[in-house]
Write an enzyme that holds these catalytic residues in place. Structure first.
Site, short mmCIF file in Angstrom:
data_model
loop_
_atom_site.label_atom_id
_atom_site.label_comp_id
_atom_site.label_asym_id
_atom_site.label_seq_id
_atom_site.Cartn_x
_atom_site.Cartn_y
_atom_site.Cartn_z
N GLU A 113 23.59 -5.68 4.93
CA GLU A 113 24.83 -4.85 5.00
C GLU A 113 25.79 -5.04 3.99
O GLU A 113 26.71 -4.69 3.74
CB GLU A 113 25.72 -5.50 6.25
CG GLU A 113 24.75 -5.02 7.55
CD GLU A 113 25.42 -5.57 8.98
OE1 GLU A 113 25.94 -4.69 9.66
OE2 GLU A 113 25.47 -6.79 8.84
N ARG A 132 20.99 -9.41 18.11
CA ARG A 132 22.11 -9.72 17.06
C ARG A 132 23.05 -10.58 17.77
O ARG A 132 23.96 -10.52 18.48
CB ARG A 132 22.48 -8.57 16.51
CG ARG A 132 23.46 -8.87 15.15
CD ARG A 132 23.85 -7.42 14.51
NE ARG A 132 24.90 -7.13 15.30
CZ ARG A 132 25.50 -5.62 14.93
NH1 ARG A 132 25.24 -5.21 13.95
NH2 ARG A 132 26.57 -5.44 15.73
N CYS A 174 18.87 0.33 11.04
CA CYS A 174 19.42 0.56 12.31
C CYS A 174 20.98 1.09 12.30
O CYS A 174 21.54 0.89 13.14
CB CYS A 174 19.33 -0.81 13.22
SG CYS A 174 20.43 -2.02 12.28
N HIS A 186 33.35 1.14 15.34
CA HIS A 186 32.82 0.75 16.90
C HIS A 186 33.04 1.52 18.21
O HIS A 186 32.13 1.70 18.81
CB HIS A 186 33.12 -0.80 16.91
CG HIS A 186 32.21 -1.51 17.82
ND1 HIS A 186 30.71 -1.48 17.75
CD2 HIS A 186 32.40 -2.32 19.05
CE1 HIS A 186 30.35 -2.23 18.61
NE2 HIS A 186 31.04 -2.72 19.39
N ARG A 202 35.05 1.94 7.05
CA ARG A 202 34.40 3.07 7.87
C ARG A 202 35.27 3.68 9.08
O ARG A 202 34.68 4.60 9.75
CB ARG A 202 33.21 2.30 8.21
CG ARG A 202 33.42 1.17 9.32
CD ARG A 202 31.98 0.36 9.31
NE ARG A 202 31.53 0.42 10.86
CZ ARG A 202 30.54 -0.10 11.36
NH1 ARG A 202 29.83 -1.29 10.64
NH2 ARG A 202 29.97 0.24 12.52
#
Ligand code: PEP
Ligand code: MG
Length: 594
Positions: free
Chosen positions: A444, A332, A515, A190, A478
């Site tokens: 996801e 979202r 996205c 993020h 990630r």
């Protein structure tokens, strides 16, 4: 000159002076605050001391539990010192009377006490001096972590840090922070996404390098190639100046595409939408020619550490919807958790675990824990508050609602039901709201792909989040640079999941977009179009480049690329192949991808 390789996460190049933020080794200099700010500094001081006491009691209890009461007593001594009213008053006076900042007041007072103890030639006293220095470090760590002084620059700098949280990144003053590089971090964390949103060139996962940097020296951060250069020689500086000039001229050329459609050579329209983090970015979407917003991440509302109320949500959404002037906005619902942690403000550290952030903070395995839609379904009142705000804001323009990290059909159905219930509630209370709002899910988690046929019968749309889909499919964090070599959204297994999702969505006539960060990589565009996608949602800065690719290709060519990539066995094979196809499209381009 030292050249370091990291992971490119936010494009652009910056040449500037290094400002180093080591998590422990902050330089404390004499610093004053104005008399108006003194009260605020005292409250920071008080909160930090309380937080330190809380930390110490927790350490005492856990050590006592695991090793025995007598070991816990070591911390008791620290606690007693910190509870000493005279000590606290000395620090407070240093702020109120001498107008020192909280940090300097702590340093001056505790260092002073320690020196007195050290001057008494006695082993017992020397131990006490160490205890005091330990306390000083603990309180300073709390104060400096709280602020990290990332907003206090007065001249342009390149920030180097061990790691940066998303909220630290979001709070950077973009007037002065030219770029940043961190030792830790992964490609789609993020923090990286926030950097891109703020258009700060950034490189993460460089590995240990802070000790090699001299604060103030000239450095280069190349956010396109993932390179950090310390103390560059003249030839390198010249080369980078040239790169900057070429980039500017490319930007001018891309600018001319703004009002042209993203149409392939054979006339297939591609819809390019924007991903945003902050409401102000809606303007960037309009400027770069986005046809709407495909992903409005709403976690920024929680960055301050407090829980937003319905009006905070409503104003943020209305601002974006109005700025988009009738173009659709997909909002979202909050995706808090894992790399999108919210930190507990220092002032709340010693309160009980009662609120949102605390659940997350104490997760043992946050990626698999109570996050995203799971958290919303657990804290239904907060979820309803956000939904009410979205539906109310929908009166000002077209909106869609999207749920993050859905993993089972029951979750989707539950979320759907809650939306219906919120609508009923708004109707009963006579509050205007948008009743015809599409509800969709992020794809996801592999479980959703495997059950995609079932979802496709019920949801209004899908948006594929390759950042998490890659993480959960390949079992790779990630944000972790050490396993970065395994993290690749072009892995053939991910391509298979994309293909399955797109196929089912198309069969059931459900709109599907992508996205994740992958959709913003121009060398992946041919693949994605070839797999059947016609809508891509990317960070606003990437729209012109993606549009340029769309206008250079025809669909048959894209389908051939996708078919060949789907046959491959390894991520590296796919990646090299896609890069070579991309280079063929733009032979004049120097494509360097980290
Ligand atoms: C994704 O997971 O691909 C995504 C777009 O969501 P985020 O990056 O916000 O987790
Ligand atoms: Mg995600």
């Amino acid at each position: 000159m030292i050249r370091l390789q990291g992971i490119a996460v936010s494009p652009g190049v910056a040449i500037g002076k290094a400002s180093v933020f080591n998590s422990e080794g902050h330089q404390i200099t004499v610093s004053h605050c104005s008399s108006e700010k003194a009260a605020g500094e005292v409250s920071r001081l008080r909160d930090a001391v309380q937080a330190a006491m809380q930390d110490i009691s927790e350490s005492r209890d856990s050590v006592a539990q695991s090793m025995g009461k007598q070991y816990g007593a070591i911390f008791e001594g620290h606690l007693v010192m910190l509870q000493d009213q005279k000590l606290y008053e000395t620090m407070e006076n240093a702020v109120m009377k001498d107008h020192f900042t909280a940090e300097y007041a702590v340093y001056k007072t505790l260092h002073g006490y320690a020196q007195v103890f050290q001057s008494i030639q006695d082993a017992f006293m020397a131990e006490r001096a160490n205890d005091i220095l330990d306390l000083e470090k603990r309180i300073l760590r709390i104060l400096l972590k709280e602020k990290r002084q990332l907003q206090q620059f007065t001249e342009p700098v390149v920030v180097f840090a061990r790691n940066l949280t998303p909220s630290e990144t979001a709070s950077m003053d973009t007037k002065f922070v030219q770029a940043f590089a961190t030792e830790l971090g992964g490609p789609t964390s993020h923090t990286a996404i926030v950097a891109e949103a703020l258009r700060i060139p950034a490189v993460v996962g460089v590995g240990n390098f802070l000790e090699r940097v001299n604060a103030g020296e000239v450095v280069i951060v190349d956010g396109d190639a993932g390179v950090v250069i310390l103390n560059p020689d003249q030839a390198t500086l010249n080369r980078y100046c040239l790169i900057e000039m070429q980039k500017k001229s490319l930007d001018v050329r891309l600018e001319s595409l703004r009002d042209l459609p993203a149409l392939t050579i054979d006339g297939t329209p591609v819809q390019l939408l924007g991903n945003i983090e902050f409401p102000q970015e809606a303007d960037s979407c309009m400027e770069s020619g986005a046809e709407g917003i495909g992903l409005y991440r709403t976690e920024f509302l929680y960055l301050s550490g407090s829980i937003p109320d319905e009006e905070d949500h409503f104003h943020a959404y209305r601002q974006v919807i109005e700025a988009m002037k009738g173009k659709p906005v997909t909002i979202r619902t909050v995706d808090l958790g894992a790399d999108k942690l919210i930190e507990r403000p220092v002032s709340m550290r010693n309160t009980k675990k009662t609120d949102l952030g605390y659940y997350i903070e104490e997760e043992k395995n946050p990626c698999l824990g109570l996050r995203s839609i799971r958290l919303s379904l657990k804290r239904i009142e907060l979820f309803r508050k956000q939904l009410r705000a979205i539906l109310r804001a929908g009166v000002f323009g077209p909106v869609k609602v999207m749920f993050p990290l859905v993993s089972t059909i029951s979750e989707w159905r539950q979320a759907h039901m809650i939306v219906e219930d919120v609508k009923e509630d708004l109707s009963e209370r006579g509050i205007p709201y948008a009743s015809d709002v599409d509800l969709g899910i992020m794809v996801e988690v592999p479980s959703v792909v495997l059950m995609i046929e079932h979802f496709a019968k019920e949801v209004d749309f899908f948006s594929i989040g390759t950042n998490d889909l890659t993480q959960y499919t390949l079992a790779v964090d990630r944000t972790n640079k050490d396993v970065f070599y395994l993290y690749n959204s072009c892995d053939p297994v991910i391509l298979k999941l994309l293909s399955m999702t797109i196929h089912a969505a198309t069969q059931h006539r459900r709109p599907v977009s992508l996205c994740g960060q992958m959709s913003g990589s121009p060398w992946c565009t041919m693949l994605l179009l070839g797999l059947g996608l016609r809508t891509l949602s990317v960070s606003p800065g990437a729209i012109p480049e993606i549009k340029r690719v769309c206008r250079r290709v025809n669909l048959a060519q894209c389908k051939a690329v996708a078919a060949r990539a789907l046959q491959m066995e390894k991520a590296s094979e796919v990646r090299n192949y896609l890069l070579s196809e991309y280079r063929k499209l733009f032979p004049d381009l120097d494509v360097e991808v980290s």
